[in-house]
Design an enzyme around this catalytic site. Structure first.
Site, PDB file in Angstrom:
ATOM      1  N   GLU A 190       0.808  -1.222   0.000  1.00  0.00           N
ATOM      2  CA  GLU A 190       0.000   0.000   0.000  1.00  0.00           C
ATOM      3  C   GLU A 190       0.839   1.268   0.000  1.00  0.00           C
ATOM      4  O   GLU A 190       0.564   2.208  -0.758  1.00  0.00           O
ATOM      5  CB  GLU A 190      -0.969   0.026   1.188  1.00  0.00           C
ATOM      6  CG  GLU A 190      -2.173  -0.894   1.050  1.00  0.00           C
ATOM      7  CD  GLU A 190      -1.896  -2.313   1.519  1.00  0.00           C
ATOM      8  OE1 GLU A 190      -0.750  -2.579   1.953  1.00  0.00           O
ATOM      9  OE2 GLU A 190      -2.805  -3.155   1.454  1.00  0.00           O
TER      10      GLU A 190
ATOM     11  N   HIS B 182     -10.648  -4.161  10.092  1.00  0.00           N
ATOM     12  CA  HIS B 182     -11.190  -4.074   8.730  1.00  0.00           C
ATOM     13  C   HIS B 182     -12.429  -3.201   8.597  1.00  0.00           C
ATOM     14  O   HIS B 182     -12.879  -2.956   7.472  1.00  0.00           O
ATOM     15  CB  HIS B 182     -11.538  -5.467   8.194  1.00  0.00           C
ATOM     16  CG  HIS B 182     -10.352  -6.260   7.725  1.00  0.00           C
ATOM     17  ND1 HIS B 182      -9.316  -6.597   8.560  1.00  0.00           N
ATOM     18  CD2 HIS B 182     -10.051  -6.781   6.519  1.00  0.00           C
ATOM     19  CE1 HIS B 182      -8.417  -7.300   7.873  1.00  0.00           C
ATOM     20  NE2 HIS B 182      -8.835  -7.426   6.633  1.00  0.00           N
TER      21      HIS B 182
HETATM   22  C1  TPP Z   1      -2.255  -4.422   4.618  1.00  0.00           C
HETATM   23  C2  TPP Z   1      -3.323  -5.271   4.043  1.00  0.00           C
HETATM   24  N1  TPP Z   1      -3.625  -5.135   2.725  1.00  0.00           N
HETATM   25  C3  TPP Z   1      -4.596  -5.891   2.182  1.00  0.00           C
HETATM   26  C4  TPP Z   1      -5.272  -6.803   2.922  1.00  0.00           C
HETATM   27  C5  TPP Z   1      -6.363  -7.657   2.292  1.00  0.00           C
HETATM   28  N2  TPP Z   1      -5.892  -9.026   2.168  1.00  0.00           N
HETATM   29  C6  TPP Z   1      -6.123  -9.916   3.141  1.00  0.00           C
HETATM   30  S1  TPP Z   1      -5.412 -11.367   2.843  1.00  0.00           S
HETATM   31  C7  TPP Z   1      -4.799 -10.870   1.368  1.00  0.00           C
HETATM   32  C8  TPP Z   1      -3.996 -11.824   0.558  1.00  0.00           C
HETATM   33  C9  TPP Z   1      -2.825 -12.365   1.313  1.00  0.00           C
HETATM   34  O1  TPP Z   1      -2.315 -13.516   0.746  1.00  0.00           O
HETATM   35  P1  TPP Z   1      -1.102 -14.293   1.384  1.00  0.00           P
HETATM   36  O2  TPP Z   1      -0.226 -13.347   2.136  1.00  0.00           O
HETATM   37  O3  TPP Z   1      -0.455 -15.078   0.323  1.00  0.00           O
HETATM   38  O4  TPP Z   1      -1.734 -15.256   2.491  1.00  0.00           O
HETATM   39  P2  TPP Z   1      -2.863 -16.353   2.320  1.00  0.00           P
HETATM   40  O5  TPP Z   1      -4.166 -15.647   2.436  1.00  0.00           O
HETATM   41  O6  TPP Z   1      -2.663 -17.007   1.008  1.00  0.00           O
HETATM   42  O7  TPP Z   1      -2.699 -17.283   3.475  1.00  0.00           O
HETATM   43  C10 TPP Z   1      -5.164  -9.551   1.119  1.00  0.00           C
HETATM   44  C11 TPP Z   1      -4.837  -8.780  -0.088  1.00  0.00           C
HETATM   45  C12 TPP Z   1      -4.958  -6.892   4.295  1.00  0.00           C
HETATM   46  N3  TPP Z   1      -5.609  -7.727   5.111  1.00  0.00           N
HETATM   47  N4  TPP Z   1      -3.971  -6.143   4.816  1.00  0.00           N
END
Ligand code: TPP
Lengths: 333, 334
Positions: free
Chosen positions: B68, B139
């Protein structure tokens, strides 16, 4: 410890039959837990977010099994139900949290992403991608100062490598010789974005290698491998007081969250090879090959686990909602 | 900025209205581009960018990594070069990661350069406890104040679908950096939206309902609560006016002053935490400029000052309630 980008297929540990049965049961518990949890979400008992751990069980169960939870600590991300079970929290309390009840791990105030438990050395459950990585580094630094040989294990996904805090934290951990194991659970996707669409390098060990710490990529599907790697790596971290970065290769079976439809961005065909290397299947086959259990016994175990969890769901439903006054508890006003 | 009145309207969800605004502006101006997490191939977590990737391609609809701070900075850089980036925060909560870029770069470069440089970019995303329940503490926050506090930013929030489209279009055409706060609770709610090209001004509050006894002042999602409270008050014979602030920076107080001149009483309503919030600023201005028109202290109804809890009963309790507005209004009339 290797810094190669090839998966290191470590020798499986020669665990006792009893231990292998326990590990299978634990992974089954996680799989069935998520299954029933998703059902209760659809029944309306759970609201908001639900991130399933199905498919990734061998990572959490293997690494947590090798920890010494009398002195080690975990800092987790939001996909935390499986890790809560693996540290030994009761499924009743985890379900109660998901139902927003008083008996919940966080008294019903945190929800799916925010489970915490001091007694089990489980420090969350964080909803902000990468949010736990610096916190874990601080926990590791504290453990070093305390001098009891404890280490911190920090779990996060492949998406978290894209945050600045990941890089800042690894730099500090290396600079200050922090006893911490960063475990990237590479399940190939950051929400709906495939690894090669969000990461400049797809061998994630290479993104951590620049901080001068040992890195290792491992097969996250075979608990024999994750457990052996964990035991070896933890011993090294305790001895050398240096951070390590692990990339565990695995796959998430469900969507990112419960509302996500993975077939909008991946095909059933590409899921196949992963499902054929299912962590429960791999350990089950090994138990059969080594004549520790029969296929029927494994199925009976699964049914027993499922029935136990049904009872836990029912028990969690009996817990009352928090009282209204609890809204203002545990916060400075 | 010139405004036009659309000839035809159609019912649609707020996310569809926002989607229309983006699409129309992208068709109109090739410099407009969209970037953020899951905005492209995935079609946007809250559907606002649906279809844009297939229509405009990956050069104009860019999926970003979870970075971000830096993709807001990338937006600032492209804006300096004459593009008009619309940067999506999947949820406004995640903008906390990008606050350095927002406060120190996006908001200030125009001023620090003595007006030489412009940052025509929009930072947008949903805030507050919705559309779905159970968003929990990290959130579902309503962080309006953080943006509204910072000179150099325009900070706007639509209260209905019609404004959502017209204001987003105006924000994209504006040469100043705009923070466009989409009320999460309204994301999936339906309402009338103009079918053609129209703009809604970014700096004008609006009286949504005339009344003679008390003025209810809200912004974003709290305007709907004010309107509901006004209907309930009507049943007990109280005539409540409703003012929609629409813009929090600059803050247009004129409609509120005009209404208070008639009603002599006011209640400010917001989802945000109360202390130091936008509502506090509105009350302070009423004190300064409408003091002699007031017959009673201005009251406030807000989100409760706790992190957003998960349990359904606590979550509900934590939000501003229509009954609280009704009883605050009645109290000003005692
Ligand atoms: C700072 C932030 N940006 C965006 C999000 C929204 N978000 C939650 S999980 C995610 C994807 C994360 O994927 P990964 O790190 O690969 O973990 P996984 O969910 O596959 O276990 C996103 C974009 C968030 N929670 N926090």
């Amino acid at each position: 410890m290797s810094t190669s980008s090839e998966p290191v297929i470590s020798d499986r540990v020669a665990e006792s039959p009893e231990k292998l049965r326990t590990l299978l049961r634990r992974m089954m518990t996680i799989r069935e837990f998520e299954h029933l949890g998703e059902r209760e979400f659809r029944n309306g008992l759970i609201r908001g977010y639900y991130h399933s751990y199905a498919g990734q069980e061998a990572v959490g169960v293997g690494f947590i099994e090798a920890m010494d939870l009398t002195r080690d600590y975990i800092v987790d991300h939001y996909r935390d139900h499986g890790h809560c079970l693996a540290v030994g929290l009761d499924a009743v309390n985890i379900y109660a949290e998901l139902f927003g009840r008083r008996a919940g791990v966080s008294k019903g105030k945190g929800g799916s992403m925010h489970m915490y438990n001091q007694e089990k050395h489980f420090l969350g459950g964080d909803g902000i991608v990468g949010g736990g990585i610096s916190v874990a580094t601080g926990v590791g630094l504290a453990l070093k100062r305390m001098g009891k040989g404890g280490l911190c294990v920090c779990f996060f996904g492949d998406g978290a490598l894209d945050t600045g805090t990941f890089h800042e934290s690894l730099n500090m951990a290396s600079l200050w010789d922090v006893p911490i194991v960063y475990i990237c659970i590479n399940n190939q996707f950051s929400m709906g974005t495939r690894l090669d669409r969000h990461s400049s390098l797809t061998q994630l060990v290479d993104r951590a290698a620049g901080y001068g710490m040992a890195t290792e990529q491992i097969d996250g599907q075979d608990i024999g491998v994750t457990l052996a790697a964990a035991e070896r790596i933890f011993a090294g971290v305790r001895e050398r007081q240096r951070p390590v970065f692990i990339e565990a290769l695995t796959y998430r079976y469900q969507g990112h969250g419960i509302h996500d439809k993975p077939h909008n961005y991946r095909t059933p065909e590409e899921e196949d090879p992963w499902i054929h290397r299912d962590p429960l299947l791999i350990l089950g086959q090994r138990l059969i090959e080594e004549k520790i259990m029969t296929g029927e016994q494994i199925e009976a175990m699964r049914q027993e686990v499922a029935a136990e969890l049904e009872a836990k769901v029912e028990a969690a439903k009996q817990s009352p909602a928090p009282e209204d006054r609890e809204l203002y508890e545990d916060v400075t006003l | 900025m010139a405004t036009t009145t659309p000839t035809k309207t159609k019912k649609m969800a707020m996310h569809e209205a926002l989607n229309q605004a983006l699409r129309e502006e992208m068709l109109r101006d090739p410099q407009v581009l969209v970037l953020g997490e899951e905005v492209g191939l995935y079609n946007g977590v809250h559907y606002v960018t649906r279809g844009l990737y297939s229509e405009f391609g990956p050069e104009r609809v860019m999926d970003t990594p979870i970075s971000e701070e830096s993709f807001v900075g990338v937006g600032v850089g492209m804006a300096l070069m004459g593009y008009r980036p619309v940067v999506e925060m999947m949820r406004m909560d995640f903008s906390l990661r990008a606050m350095d870029q927002i406060y120190n770069h996006m908001a200030k470069i125009h001023y620090m350069s003595g007006g030489d440089l412009k940052v025509p970019m929009v930072l947008r995303g949903p805030e507050g406890p919705g559309p779905n329940p159970g968003l929990t503490a990290q959130h579902g926050q309503q962080l309006t104040l953080l943006f509204a506090h910072c000179p150099g930013l325009r900070v706007v929030t639509p209260s209905n679908q019609y404004d959502a489209k017209g204001m987003l279009k105006a924000a994209i055409r504006c040469d100043d950096p705009v923070v466009f706060l989409e009320p999460g609770p309204l994301n999936n709610k339906q309402g009338d939206v103009g079918e053609d090209d129209y703009l809604v001004p970014l700096d004008q509050a609006e009286i949504r309902r005339e009344g003679t006894d008390v003025t209810l002042i809200g912004y974003g999602a709290s305007v709907a609560l004010c309107l509901q409270a006004a209907r309930e008050l009507e049943r007990s014979g109280v005539s409540a006016a409703v003012v929609d602030m629409r813009s929090l920076r600059p803050l247009d107080m004129a409609p509120a002053y005009a209404s208070v001149e008639r009603t002599n009483r006011a209640v400010v309503v917001e989802y945000a935490w109360q202390s130091y919030g936008p509502g506090a600023e509105i009350v302070a201005r009423l004190m300064r400029d409408a003091f002699w028109n007031l017959e009673a202290p201005v009251l406030r109804v807000s989100g409760k000052e706790t992190p957003l809890p998960y349990a359904a009963n606590l979550e509900e309790l934590s939000k501003p309630q229509v009954e609280e507005i009704v009883s605050a209004a009645q109290q000003t009339l005692k």
